[in-house]
Scaffold this motif. Structure first.
Motif, PDB file in Angstrom:
ATOM      1  N   UNK A  25       0.829  -1.201   0.000  1.00 49.62           N
ATOM      2  CA  UNK A  25       0.000   0.000   0.000  1.00 49.62           C
ATOM      3  C   UNK A  25       0.867   1.255   0.000  1.00 49.62           C
ATOM      4  N   UNK A  26       1.944   1.226   0.796  1.00 52.54           N
ATOM      5  CA  UNK A  26       2.864   2.370   0.848  1.00 52.54           C
ATOM      6  C   UNK A  26       3.541   2.580  -0.506  1.00 52.54           C
ATOM      7  N   UNK A  27       3.930   1.482  -1.152  1.00 51.46           N
ATOM      8  CA  UNK A  27       4.604   1.580  -2.451  1.00 51.46           C
ATOM      9  C   UNK A  27       3.687   2.244  -3.480  1.00 51.46           C
ATOM     10  N   UNK A  28       2.427   1.817  -3.508  1.00 49.35           N
ATOM     11  CA  UNK A  28       1.473   2.387  -4.460  1.00 49.35           C
ATOM     12  C   UNK A  28       1.232   3.871  -4.165  1.00 49.35           C
ATOM     13  N   UNK A  29       1.186   4.210  -2.885  1.00 47.85           N
ATOM     14  CA  UNK A  29       0.980   5.610  -2.518  1.00 47.85           C
ATOM     15  C   UNK A  29       2.152   6.474  -2.976  1.00 47.85           C
ATOM     16  N   UNK A  36       1.866   7.026  -6.703  1.00 42.47           N
ATOM     17  CA  UNK A  36       0.832   8.002  -7.020  1.00 42.47           C
ATOM     18  C   UNK A  36       1.295   9.417  -6.692  1.00 42.47           C
ATOM     19  N   UNK A  37       2.014   9.576  -5.578  1.00 41.74           N
ATOM     20  CA  UNK A  37       2.526  10.885  -5.195  1.00 41.74           C
ATOM     21  C   UNK A  37       3.545  11.377  -6.225  1.00 41.74           C
ATOM     22  N   UNK A  39       1.729  12.541  -9.324  1.00 40.93           N
ATOM     23  CA  UNK A  39       1.113  13.861  -9.135  1.00 40.93           C
ATOM     24  C   UNK A  39       2.163  14.964  -9.209  1.00 40.93           C
ATOM     25  N   UNK A  40       3.327  14.713  -8.587  1.00 41.56           N
ATOM     26  CA  UNK A  40       4.409  15.698  -8.609  1.00 41.56           C
ATOM     27  C   UNK A  40       4.884  15.927 -10.047  1.00 41.56           C
ATOM     28  N   UNK A  41       5.030  14.842 -10.813  1.00 42.55           N
ATOM     29  CA  UNK A  41       5.476  14.968 -12.199  1.00 42.55           C
ATOM     30  C   UNK A  41       4.463  15.761 -13.020  1.00 42.55           C
ATOM     31  N   UNK A  42       3.183  15.528 -12.750  1.00 41.90           N
ATOM     32  CA  UNK A  42       2.136  16.253 -13.479  1.00 41.90           C
ATOM     33  C   UNK A  42       2.170  17.740 -13.148  1.00 41.90           C
TER      34      UNK A  42
END
Length: 264
Positions: free
Chosen positions: A238-242, A245-246, A249-252
């Protein structure tokens, strides 16, 4: 340092705790020195852990300056409070500045609170420990004191609804034996010793906890005790997926920012 905000916040919190009928078991608070710099290292199972870990230092008359993610300081409500209590913002992309601020505070005799697992443990067991706490304690020449919290996850934890005003929740706060890292020590070994002591404290807090969850409330109990919380392996995934995703979002955001910049 002038304290206009921290003492009233502590008084308000204690009043709320009494109104809610919360039950506290605090053990080992005398191990926190009454003077001089100290690094407090707590396990992390709730968004409210800084409040309860701070209570461990209250009998010694100390105010704890916690290192917390920058986003908490950017919030319109929590931000002014965090700054008023002189906590230390941590920017994950520029951590050197927060490290220097914490180190200067330690050398000035402050108590610095650290959640060395970096993020909330969704398995409610102690995750891998980052070595920043031990390095700070060694660089400042101050003790490092482990703390175990239990029960705080029932009020507000990751991926669960808030229960801030639930009544009569028992909260356990156990303070462990101080450790004294030195410059040149093997910090990997120190982290292993710290994690072992924290795990032992957390295990005891769980075993001796006065409440047993109802069948539909076993989410706040770790899997190895018959609860439905994720196993450490599931929590790590779960931590890896989070993190992924973070990062996306930062790249976007960076891509959007680049679009708005004039061409060279």
């Amino acid at each position: 340092m002038t304290e206009f905000v921290y003492p009233p916040v502590i008084t308000a919190a204690k009043t709320l705790f009494r109104v809610l009928g919360m039950r506290f078991h605090v053990e080992g608070a005398e191990r926190i020195p009454q003077t001089g710099g100290v690094v407090l290292v707590s396990n992390h199972i709730s968004y409210l852990d800084f409040i309860f870990a701070g209570l461990a230092a209250n009998p010694s008359g100390r105010l704890v300056r916690f290192m917390a993610k920058k986003e908490v300081f950017d919030h319109r409500i929590s931000g002014p409070l965090m700054r008023g209590m002189h906590h230390i913002p941590v920017d994950r992309e520029a951590g050197a500045a927060s490290y220097r601020a914490a180190l200067n505070a330690l050398k000035g005799g402050e108590v610095i609170g650290v959640f060395a697992e970096a993020t909330i443990s969704q398995s409610f067991t102690v995750k891998d420990i980052k070595n920043g706490a031990a390095r700070m304690a060694a660089a400042a020449g101050v003790p490092m004191v482990p703390i175990a919290l239990w029960g705080t996850q029932r009020m507000w934890t990751k991926n669960r609804p808030k229960r801030l005003f639930q009544r009569k929740i028992p909260i356990t706060i156990l303070v462990g034996e101080p450790m004294y890292p030195k410059r040149g020590d093997d910090f990997n070994k120190i982290n292993e010793e710290l994690r072992a002591q924290m795990s032992e404290l957390v295990d005891r807090a769980q075993r001796e906890y006065p409440d047993t969850p109802a069948e539909n409330e076993k989410w706040w109990l770790p899997a190895h005790l018959g609860g439905t919380a994720p196993t450490p392996e599931e929590a790590a995934e779960l931590d890896r997926k989070e993190l992924e995703e973070r990062a996306a979002r930062h790249a976007a955001r960076e891509a959007e920012r680049a679009k708005g910049e004039p061409a060279a």
